[in-house]
Design a protein around this motif. Structure first.
Motif, PDB file in Angstrom:
ATOM      1  N   LYS A  74      17.555  -6.360 -46.995  1.00  0.00           N
ATOM      2  CA  LYS A  74      18.133  -6.330 -48.339  1.00  0.00           C
ATOM      3  C   LYS A  74      18.103  -4.919 -48.907  1.00  0.00           C
ATOM      4  O   LYS A  74      19.109  -4.424 -49.454  1.00  0.00           O
ATOM      5  CB  LYS A  74      17.364  -7.281 -49.256  1.00  0.00           C
ATOM      6  CG  LYS A  74      17.962  -7.409 -50.647  1.00  0.00           C
ATOM      7  CD  LYS A  74      17.183  -8.424 -51.479  1.00  0.00           C
ATOM      8  CE  LYS A  74      17.750  -8.527 -52.885  1.00  0.00           C
ATOM      9  NZ  LYS A  74      16.985  -9.494 -53.707  1.00  0.00           N
ATOM     10  N   ASN A 128      18.683 -13.312 -44.081  1.00  0.00           N
ATOM     11  CA  ASN A 128      17.601 -14.219 -44.453  1.00  0.00           C
ATOM     12  C   ASN A 128      17.034 -13.806 -45.805  1.00  0.00           C
ATOM     13  O   ASN A 128      16.803 -12.618 -46.060  1.00  0.00           O
ATOM     14  CB  ASN A 128      16.486 -14.190 -43.408  1.00  0.00           C
ATOM     15  CG  ASN A 128      16.871 -14.940 -42.147  1.00  0.00           C
ATOM     16  OD1 ASN A 128      17.777 -15.769 -42.157  1.00  0.00           O
ATOM     17  ND2 ASN A 128      16.188 -14.635 -41.049  1.00  0.00           N
ATOM     18  N   ALA A 129      16.803 -14.779 -46.658  1.00  0.00           N
ATOM     19  CA  ALA A 129      16.316 -14.496 -48.007  1.00  0.00           C
ATOM     20  C   ALA A 129      14.976 -13.764 -47.984  1.00  0.00           C
ATOM     21  O   ALA A 129      14.668 -12.996 -48.899  1.00  0.00           O
ATOM     22  CB  ALA A 129      16.205 -15.795 -48.790  1.00  0.00           C
ATOM     23  N   SER A 130      14.195 -13.979 -46.948  1.00  0.00           N
ATOM     24  CA  SER A 130      12.869 -13.356 -46.870  1.00  0.00           C
ATOM     25  C   SER A 130      12.891 -11.955 -46.264  1.00  0.00           C
ATOM     26  O   SER A 130      11.861 -11.283 -46.218  1.00  0.00           O
ATOM     27  CB  SER A 130      11.943 -14.246 -46.036  1.00  0.00           C
ATOM     28  OG  SER A 130      12.456 -14.392 -44.705  1.00  0.00           O
ATOM     29  N   HIS A 169      23.558  -8.483 -54.288  1.00  0.00           N
ATOM     30  CA  HIS A 169      23.327  -9.925 -54.123  1.00  0.00           C
ATOM     31  C   HIS A 169      24.340 -10.696 -54.975  1.00  0.00           C
ATOM     32  O   HIS A 169      24.396 -10.517 -56.191  1.00  0.00           O
ATOM     33  CB  HIS A 169      21.889 -10.235 -54.541  1.00  0.00           C
ATOM     34  CG  HIS A 169      21.507 -11.672 -54.377  1.00  0.00           C
ATOM     35  ND1 HIS A 169      20.299 -12.174 -54.839  1.00  0.00           N
ATOM     36  CD2 HIS A 169      22.154 -12.733 -53.820  1.00  0.00           C
ATOM     37  CE1 HIS A 169      20.231 -13.456 -54.560  1.00  0.00           C
ATOM     38  NE2 HIS A 169      21.346 -13.813 -53.941  1.00  0.00           N
ATOM     39  N   ASN A 207      18.250 -20.878 -46.782  1.00  0.00           N
ATOM     40  CA  ASN A 207      17.423 -19.717 -46.451  1.00  0.00           C
ATOM     41  C   ASN A 207      18.154 -18.381 -46.439  1.00  0.00           C
ATOM     42  O   ASN A 207      17.563 -17.363 -46.080  1.00  0.00           O
ATOM     43  CB  ASN A 207      16.784 -19.925 -45.069  1.00  0.00           C
ATOM     44  CG  ASN A 207      15.888 -21.138 -45.042  1.00  0.00           C
ATOM     45  OD1 ASN A 207      15.140 -21.384 -45.986  1.00  0.00           O
ATOM     46  ND2 ASN A 207      15.969 -21.923 -43.964  1.00  0.00           N
ATOM     47  N   LYS A 208      19.434 -18.357 -46.822  1.00  0.00           N
ATOM     48  CA  LYS A 208      20.182 -17.112 -46.727  1.00  0.00           C
ATOM     49  C   LYS A 208      20.754 -16.708 -48.086  1.00  0.00           C
ATOM     50  O   LYS A 208      21.029 -17.557 -48.930  1.00  0.00           O
ATOM     51  CB  LYS A 208      21.318 -17.241 -45.704  1.00  0.00           C
ATOM     52  CG  LYS A 208      20.821 -17.348 -44.266  1.00  0.00           C
ATOM     53  CD  LYS A 208      22.000 -17.323 -43.311  1.00  0.00           C
ATOM     54  CE  LYS A 208      21.478 -17.321 -41.883  1.00  0.00           C
ATOM     55  NZ  LYS A 208      20.727 -16.087 -41.564  1.00  0.00           N
ATOM     56  N   ILE A 209      20.922 -15.408 -48.242  1.00  0.00           N
ATOM     57  CA  ILE A 209      21.584 -14.894 -49.435  1.00  0.00           C
ATOM     58  C   ILE A 209      22.853 -14.153 -49.004  1.00  0.00           C
ATOM     59  O   ILE A 209      22.932 -13.614 -47.892  1.00  0.00           O
ATOM     60  CB  ILE A 209      20.674 -13.959 -50.269  1.00  0.00           C
ATOM     61  CG1 ILE A 209      20.279 -12.719 -49.453  1.00  0.00           C
ATOM     62  CG2 ILE A 209      19.447 -14.694 -50.753  1.00  0.00           C
ATOM     63  CD1 ILE A 209      19.560 -11.666 -50.297  1.00  0.00           C
ATOM     64  N   SER A 235      25.565 -11.920 -44.786  1.00  0.00           N
ATOM     65  CA  SER A 235      24.451 -12.797 -45.167  1.00  0.00           C
ATOM     66  C   SER A 235      23.206 -12.371 -44.413  1.00  0.00           C
ATOM     67  O   SER A 235      23.280 -11.920 -43.262  1.00  0.00           O
ATOM     68  CB  SER A 235      24.773 -14.263 -44.863  1.00  0.00           C
ATOM     69  OG  SER A 235      24.847 -14.489 -43.468  1.00  0.00           O
ATOM     70  N   HIS A 282      24.144 -17.504 -52.629  1.00  0.00           N
ATOM     71  CA  HIS A 282      23.325 -18.060 -51.557  1.00  0.00           C
ATOM     72  C   HIS A 282      24.210 -18.729 -50.510  1.00  0.00           C
ATOM     73  O   HIS A 282      25.323 -19.178 -50.793  1.00  0.00           O
ATOM     74  CB  HIS A 282      22.325 -19.071 -52.105  1.00  0.00           C
ATOM     75  CG  HIS A 282      21.257 -18.445 -52.965  1.00  0.00           C
ATOM     76  ND1 HIS A 282      21.474 -18.121 -54.295  1.00  0.00           N
ATOM     77  CD2 HIS A 282      19.984 -18.066 -52.666  1.00  0.00           C
ATOM     78  CE1 HIS A 282      20.367 -17.581 -54.788  1.00  0.00           C
ATOM     79  NE2 HIS A 282      19.452 -17.533 -53.824  1.00  0.00           N
TER      80      HIS A 282
END
Length: 317
Positions: free
Chosen positions: A291, A284-286, A301, A308-310, A282, A304
């Motif tokens: 990524k 942070n999504a930002s 991906h 805030n995490k993917i 996992s 979630h």
């Protein structure tokens, strides 16, 4: 800071070196039927045909801990000969032998090193496998049993050097290298904000609480460059996310050197050797940089985790 260093052996180390010699005697008698070369011995009493001034007894250190010793002979301006090489049993299977050899080789590079040679018993299968793995892959002579003091056939091996030796990447388990726990790794701001971002001592403490987590220091060419924590929850049969890359951190000062790219295949192979079908992590999504990095190694991906995490997953088989 280097994990492994080589120093000229001194009389002040004699007591510790003698312990290693006693341990090595049992090892070599069992495998080869002969006594190994003792540390700090008068080399000309053992091998009178080689010049004493060209022979060196070197102590092998893991930080401040003496873990082995070796004898090396300056065979020519471009070649050396390993007369003896021993790592204490409790420090084997960590890659320290490879690092010690690399340090020895580095000490000869200014002399335009071209070859190195040694003799190993034909029944010493562990030794043969090790020396082949570090490039001693050419047989230049074969000695019959008792021809040079052994009860087995002896093989003289040679390594030819190129200008570009392969990187040595090691994952060192915390529980076996715990005196490295003082090492601190500086995290980026994004990693500091992440749920699992830990200093090395914190990572060790966290791993000891979690029975499914195994934590490692990452070593690249004799330097500690990061740490990683892997989790294998074999008790949770219902979950499709049982095999986790929980933490993967490279020192901030080393991130511009593409170390993360060199180490990641080793981590993936570690999962493969466990025989697990996939890896989950996992981020942070930002964190677009992370990524993009994991996508380069086949992670996609898949969902979630919280707000805030993917979640990303790599299928191994």
């Amino acid at each position: 800071m280097k994990l492994i260093t080589l120093n000229e052996s001194t009389l002040s180390e004699n007591k510790l070196l003698k312990r290693l010699f006693i341990e090595s005697k049992e090892h070599f008698f069992k495998i080869e039927g002969r006594e190994p070369l003792a540390p700090l011995v008068d080399i000309n009493k053992v091998i009178p045909e080689i010049p004493k001034e060209a022979c060196h007894c070197l102590s092998i250190y893991y930080f401040e801990q003496l873990i082995g010793y070796l004898w090396v002979f300056d065979d020519s301006p471009t070649s050396f000969y390993i007369l003896h090489f021993y790592i204490s049993e409790q420090y084997r299977n960590l890659g320290f032998g490879k690092l010690a050899l690399r340090e020895l080789e580095n000490s000869y590079y200014n002399q335009q090193l071209k070859t190195a040679e040694l003799v190993v018993s034909g029944v010493n299968f562990v030794g043969l496998k090790f020396w082949q793995s570090v490039g001693f892959d050419k047989i230049i002579d074969v000695y019959k049993p008792d021809e040079i003091g052994s009860f087995s056939t002896e093989l003289e091996l040679q390594k030819n050097y190129s200008f570009h030796e392969k990187d040595i990447v090691l994952l060192l388990p915390f529980e076996r290298v715990n005196n490295l726990s003082r090492s601190e790794l500086i995290l980026s701001e994004k990693q500091t904000d992440a749920t699992f971002a830990l200093s090395v001592p914190e990572a060790i403490k966290e791993a000891s609480k979690n029975l499914t987590m195994i934590s490692y220091l990452i070593c690249l060419n004799n330097e500690v460059v990061g740490y990683t924590s892997l989790a294998f929850d074999e008790t949770d049969l219902k979950s499709e996310n049982r095999n986790w890359l929980c933490q993967y951190t490279i020192k901030k000062s080393d991130r511009s050197k593409a170390y993360a790219e060199k180490v990641m295949p080793i981590i993936i192979n570690h999962f493969l050797h466990r025989g697990v079908p996939d890896i989950t992590l996992s981020i942070n999504a930002s964190n677009e940089q992370a990524k993009d990095f994991y996508q380069k190694f086949g992670f996609v991906h898949v969902g979630h985790q919280g707000v805030n995490k993917i979640l990303m997953k790599k299928i191994l088989f």
